[in-house]
Design a protein around this motif. Structure first.
Motif, PDB file in Angstrom:
ATOM      1  N   LEU A   1       0.872  -1.250  -0.054  1.00 26.85           N
ATOM      2  CA  LEU A   1      -0.047   0.005  -0.137  1.00 26.85           C
ATOM      3  C   LEU A   1       0.746   1.386  -0.014  1.00 26.85           C
ATOM      4  O   LEU A   1       0.573   2.176  -0.605  1.00 26.85           O
ATOM      5  N   ARG A   2       1.906   1.420   0.748  1.00 21.74           N
ATOM      6  CA  ARG A   2       2.806   2.291   1.013  1.00 21.74           C
ATOM      7  C   ARG A   2       3.516   2.648  -0.416  1.00 21.74           C
ATOM      8  O   ARG A   2       3.612   3.994  -1.082  1.00 21.74           O
ATOM      9  N   LYS A   3       3.633   1.491  -1.122  1.00 26.03           N
ATOM     10  CA  LYS A   3       4.505   1.701  -2.535  1.00 26.03           C
ATOM     11  C   LYS A   3       3.438   2.354  -3.419  1.00 26.03           C
ATOM     12  O   LYS A   3       3.533   3.292  -4.426  1.00 26.03           O
ATOM     13  N   ALA A   4       2.079   1.703  -3.457  1.00 26.39           N
ATOM     14  CA  ALA A   4       1.074   2.189  -4.340  1.00 26.39           C
ATOM     15  C   ALA A   4       0.646   3.631  -4.212  1.00 26.39           C
ATOM     16  O   ALA A   4       0.567   4.525  -5.004  1.00 26.39           O
ATOM     17  N   LEU A   5       0.627   4.110  -2.803  1.00 27.04           N
ATOM     18  CA  LEU A   5       0.474   5.521  -2.431  1.00 27.04           C
ATOM     19  C   LEU A   5       1.564   6.389  -3.048  1.00 27.04           C
ATOM     20  O   LEU A   5       1.135   7.461  -3.624  1.00 27.04           O
ATOM     21  N   HIS A   6       2.786   6.044  -2.955  1.00 29.24           N
ATOM     22  CA  HIS A   6       3.898   6.683  -3.329  1.00 29.24           C
ATOM     23  C   HIS A   6       3.623   6.953  -4.938  1.00 29.24           C
ATOM     24  O   HIS A   6       3.850   8.249  -5.368  1.00 29.24           O
ATOM     25  N   PHE A   7       3.370   5.783  -5.547  1.00 27.93           N
ATOM     26  CA  PHE A   7       3.344   6.117  -7.156  1.00 27.93           C
ATOM     27  C   PHE A   7       2.068   6.827  -7.543  1.00 27.93           C
ATOM     28  O   PHE A   7       1.946   7.516  -8.569  1.00 27.93           O
ATOM     29  N   ALA A   8       1.002   6.631  -6.763  1.00 28.27           N
ATOM     30  CA  ALA A   8      -0.239   7.505  -6.968  1.00 28.27           C
ATOM     31  C   ALA A   8      -0.224   8.918  -6.938  1.00 28.27           C
ATOM     32  O   ALA A   8      -0.473   9.816  -7.734  1.00 28.27           O
ATOM     33  N   ARG A   9       0.780   9.253  -5.702  1.00 25.52           N
ATOM     34  CA  ARG A   9       0.755  10.754  -5.648  1.00 25.52           C
ATOM     35  C   ARG A   9       1.965  11.043  -6.682  1.00 25.52           C
ATOM     36  O   ARG A   9       1.587  12.409  -7.195  1.00 25.52           O
TER      37      ARG A   9
END
Length: 205
Positions: free
Chosen positions: A70-78
């Motif tokens: 999730l942390r990775k996905a949030l980073h790439f989304a932002r």
């Protein structure tokens, strides 16, 4: 730079425009980065507990692995949206764009559809029908989190077609709808198209 507006399209495909400029599909870098945005765009108030997001996207994973994912996905989304505050974490609840203009085509459709159906307003229902540009997220058919909202929005679409008396479109979407078939048969007969009326009846049967 702070993003002012975010427009998200979910009907007929997924796309995001930031301040009127579309994000290219390869900007997402990871499929799950886009999925987090889709989930939050569909959630009531555009907010969802991070545990629910992890459960939706990584149902098989251990909590620790899901947290990392999730942390990775949030980073790439932002990164894709180009704003650190595109998704914020408020005490474990993820919120999409809490401080800027956010519009989704689903929310637009639902608002107009609700108004039209509540009032039995044919014109409003026809306007709502035009906002439905294809089924929800057709590229995510096999994602379990997308099944319920897709079915619910499709039912709502059929309701506005019926209340808007858009019989042609309703019969196309649902050939078993008797009300649509009867209305079209009446129209054909009224216009002297007897063969067309019989064909329509046979199709319904």
């Amino acid at each position: 730079p702070r993003v002012q507006t975010l427009a998200i399209r979910l009907f007929g495909g997924f796309s995001v425009a930031v301040d009127g400029v579309a994000i290219s599909s390869d900007a997402w870098r990871s499929r799950r980065a886009a999925d987090v945005v889709k989930l939050l765009a569909l959630a009531p108030g555009n907010r969802m507990h991070r545990a629910q997001v992890m459960e939706a996207l990584w149902p098989e994973s251990e909590p620790e692995a899901s947290g990392t994912n999730l942390r990775k996905a949030l980073h790439f989304a932002r990164l894709a949206i180009g704003d650190e505050r595109a998704i914020v974490n408020e005490h474990g609840v993820l919120v999409l764009r809490p401080d800027a203009g956010l519009e989704t085509d689903v929310e637009g459709f639902e608002a107009v559809a609700q108004r039209g159906l509540d009032a039995g307003d044919e014109a409003a229902c026809r306007a709502a029908a035009d906002l439905y540009r294809g089924d929800l997220l057709p590229d995510d058919l096999y994602e379990s989190w997308s099944v319920e909202p897709r079915a619910r929005l499709r039912r709502r679409y059929l309701d506005v077609l019926r209340t808007g008396a858009l019989w042609d479109r309703l019969a196309e979407e649902d050939p078993t709808d008797e009300e649509a078939a009867r209305a079209l048969i009446r129209t054909h007969l009224g216009e002297g198209e007897r063969r067309e009326a019989i064909r329509r009846f046979e199709r319904l049967r």
